[in-house]
Design an enzyme around this catalytic site. Sequence first.
Site, PDB file in Angstrom:
ATOM      1  N   ASP A   1       0.899  52.698 -62.806  1.00 48.62           N
ATOM      2  CA  ASP A   1       1.291  54.034 -62.502  1.00 48.62           C
ATOM      3  C   ASP A   1       2.620  54.032 -61.734  1.00 48.62           C
ATOM      4  OD1 ASP A   1      -1.080  52.942 -60.592  1.00 48.62           O
ATOM      5  OD2 ASP A   1       0.552  54.103 -59.627  1.00 48.62           O
TER       6      ASP A   1
ATOM      7  N   ASP B   1       3.027  55.376 -58.782  1.00 47.19           N
ATOM      8  CA  ASP B   1       2.390  55.602 -57.572  1.00 47.19           C
ATOM      9  C   ASP B   1       3.036  57.141 -57.296  1.00 47.19           C
ATOM     10  OD1 ASP B   1       1.467  54.792 -54.951  1.00 47.19           O
ATOM     11  OD2 ASP B   1       3.155  55.240 -54.069  1.00 47.19           O
TER      12      ASP B   1
END
Length: 284
Positions: free
Chosen positions: A207, A209
């Site tokens: 991902d 963040d």
Amino acid sequence: MDPVLGIIGGSGLYGIEGLDGAWRAVDTPWGAPSDEILDGTLGGLRVLFLPRHGRGHVHDPATIPYLANIAALKSLGATHVVSVSAVGSFREEMAPGHFVVVDQFVDRTRGRPASFFGTGCVAHVSLAHPICDTLATACAAAAREAGATVHEGGIYLAMEGPQFSSLAESALYRAWGCDVIGMTNMPEARLAREAELHYATIAMVTDYDSWHPDHGAVEIAEIIATLKANAHLARATVAALPAHLDASCGTGCATALDHAIMTAPEARDPALIERLRVVAGRVV
Ligand SMILES: CSC[C@H]1O[C@H](OP(=O)(O)O)[C@H](O)[C@@H]1O
Ligand SMILES: Nc1ncnc2[nH]cnc12
């Protein structure tokens, strides 16, 4: 001495296909590790696999028994340890699905036991280069062979968690120059160095963040989906690793304790010395 490869599997990696062996319960002076250790052979090499969170994902990042994990791998004969870890990314170019073979850490964890040493036997090892350069090169080569997009080098910010970072924290770590974020590689890397193990991390980006303007908050569902979509790359990387392992080391991992112990022999605590034999038997 033939290398023995320890693999600490992170989120999503609780077993290794093709690793023929048996799960072994191990006890250490620091208690039991996260789970039993799968002791087997892969690509002609002895491989010890330990799921960091335990099978079924039982341990959270703060309470993983880091000391027991490293001590258990060392006691079974590991010379090298590769961490396979899920991370968030602070860099547009380090996209979900990519692998980052990190070379540095910034440690923002709090209150986790971070040393085998202490009162009665004080030691200060160098952590200027916490990653074994040769092992990292082998990890990158194995990941490339497996077909992954690999970034060589990167700073891993170890956060306390278990909550993901706030937008302000994410922006701050990014401004510091950090590249990826996770919750588990510290104090693991510190302890591996104290135990004179060659240590490297294959960080799998799951991902962006929370800093990224085009992505929302970090969601565990997104992380699990990315882990599942890339599980074959993680498996193939681990399978390719034995062929790339090189016992040489320019980082000095195996001699980290040579000049580290400060406590005079006559002032050392015999009970602590006894415990330390498991991880530092070469020098105590
Ligand atoms: C499943 S997301 C959060 C969790 O995943 C990472 O763990 P690991 O390094 O063991 O893969 C991260 O550090 C968090 O503990
Ligand atoms: N964004 C993130 N922060 C901390 N740990 C993670 N593991 C995977 N993604 C993460």
